[in-house]
Scaffold this motif. Sequence first.
Motif, PDB file in Angstrom:
ATOM      1  N   TRP A   4       0.865  -1.176   0.127  1.00 40.04           N
ATOM      2  CA  TRP A   4       0.146  -0.169   0.134  1.00 40.04           C
ATOM      3  C   TRP A   4       0.856   1.358  -0.233  1.00 40.04           C
ATOM      4  CZ3 TRP A   4      -3.839   2.701  -1.131  1.00 40.04           C
ATOM      5  CH2 TRP A   4      -4.138   4.060  -0.468  1.00 40.04           C
ATOM      6  N   GLY A   8       0.337   4.063  -2.711  1.00 41.12           N
ATOM      7  CA  GLY A   8      -0.216   5.176  -2.270  1.00 41.12           C
ATOM      8  C   GLY A   8       0.717   6.327  -2.934  1.00 41.12           C
ATOM      9  N   THR A  49     -13.513   3.825 -10.162  1.00 39.52           N
ATOM     10  CA  THR A  49     -13.134   4.799  -9.106  1.00 39.52           C
ATOM     11  C   THR A  49     -12.317   6.027  -9.959  1.00 39.52           C
ATOM     12  OG1 THR A  49     -12.405   2.867  -8.070  1.00 39.52           O
ATOM     13  CG2 THR A  49     -11.013   4.689  -7.670  1.00 39.52           C
ATOM     14  N   LEU A 209     -13.551   2.048  -5.457  1.00 38.08           N
ATOM     15  CA  LEU A 209     -12.349   1.791  -4.368  1.00 38.08           C
ATOM     16  C   LEU A 209     -12.045   3.044  -3.624  1.00 38.08           C
ATOM     17  CD1 LEU A 209     -10.091  -0.885  -5.888  1.00 38.08           C
ATOM     18  CD2 LEU A 209     -12.088  -1.223  -4.671  1.00 38.08           C
ATOM     19  N   TRP A 210     -12.866   3.183  -2.406  1.00 40.22           N
ATOM     20  CA  TRP A 210     -12.662   4.754  -1.916  1.00 40.22           C
ATOM     21  C   TRP A 210     -11.290   4.779  -1.352  1.00 40.22           C
ATOM     22  CZ3 TRP A 210     -15.969   7.926  -3.137  1.00 40.22           C
ATOM     23  CH2 TRP A 210     -17.414   7.838  -3.280  1.00 40.22           C
ATOM     24  N   GLN A 211     -10.467   3.907  -1.007  1.00 40.39           N
ATOM     25  CA  GLN A 211      -9.290   4.274  -0.140  1.00 40.39           C
ATOM     26  C   GLN A 211      -8.179   4.803  -1.408  1.00 40.39           C
ATOM     27  OE1 GLN A 211     -10.572   1.196  -0.957  1.00 40.39           O
ATOM     28  NE2 GLN A 211      -8.860  -0.123  -1.381  1.00 40.39           N
ATOM     29  N   HIS A 212      -8.515   4.455  -2.664  1.00 37.78           N
ATOM     30  CA  HIS A 212      -7.767   5.211  -3.452  1.00 37.78           C
ATOM     31  C   HIS A 212      -8.507   6.570  -4.154  1.00 37.78           C
ATOM     32  CE1 HIS A 212      -5.346   1.673  -3.641  1.00 37.78           C
ATOM     33  NE2 HIS A 212      -6.425   0.589  -4.377  1.00 37.78           N
ATOM     34  N   LEU A 215      -7.946   9.510  -2.131  1.00 39.75           N
ATOM     35  CA  LEU A 215      -6.292  10.218  -2.236  1.00 39.75           C
ATOM     36  C   LEU A 215      -6.474  10.846  -3.479  1.00 39.75           C
ATOM     37  CD1 LEU A 215      -3.744  10.122  -1.183  1.00 39.75           C
ATOM     38  CD2 LEU A 215      -3.428   7.877  -2.362  1.00 39.75           C
TER      39      LEU A 215
END
Length: 260
Positions: A4, A8, A49, A209-212, A215
């Motif tokens: 990650w 990231g 996304t 994919l909210w984590q991406h 960001l």
Amino acid sequence: MIHWDLAGIWLVIASFLAGCLNAMAGGGSFLSFPALLGIGVPPIQANATNTVALWPGQFTSIAAYFEDLKHNLKLVWPLGLSAIVGGSAGSIVLLRTKQGTFLHLVPWLLLIAATLFSVSGPVSRWLQQRTRSQRAADSHPSFLPLMFFVAIVCFYIGYFGAGAGFLIMSVLALFGIQNINQINALKVVTTTLANGVAVLIFIARHQVLWQHCLLMMVTGAIGGYLGGRGARRLDPRLARAFVTIIGFSMAGYFFWKVYR
């Protein structure tokens, strides 16, 4: 799967540069979409996304064209309806496409988008010349044929979308909208609505994919702000040439990766 932290960092760089490119010349998806694929996100979720991450920037840009929209308020509703219908259909078809099928379409979609972007400069100059050469500023386009062709373009927007803005501009010009600022205003509203309904469908179907995505929203917004400031000092022809090279390079890379 890439760790990650490394993923990231790559997404921060790619989405920041995508925001810069969108502010200067457009074509940010040539970086942000492949970046998601490169860190292992499945193709359809990567497309969803990326669409959601870039949409807020499109929405806020409507404010810049509010005055120009006043001249064509009668067109906003039919174009908006076409955008919603076409964007909905395109996004639904995307979600019903198998991952492997869409992955094999990715190189072709990137090639189409890069080609559309590469010819958008000459088309923009043609639109400006057409604006200066025609005097019938109060011409009224035929609603039904215009809505039909806009809906077709918006289907592509809902399915993939990169490079579609110039298609909307061309359709509007061919149907009699002659002021370049008014064309841009209607284009922004139409593409924002087509992508907006796709965003709602992608979120409702849990494809984001909210984590991406979050960001990318933040770093893309920062890149957009800085890119907008830097665009004033940069030759737009160089920026467009740079984006075109990126687009064709990404298309070539995915042709090699998918079809080798």
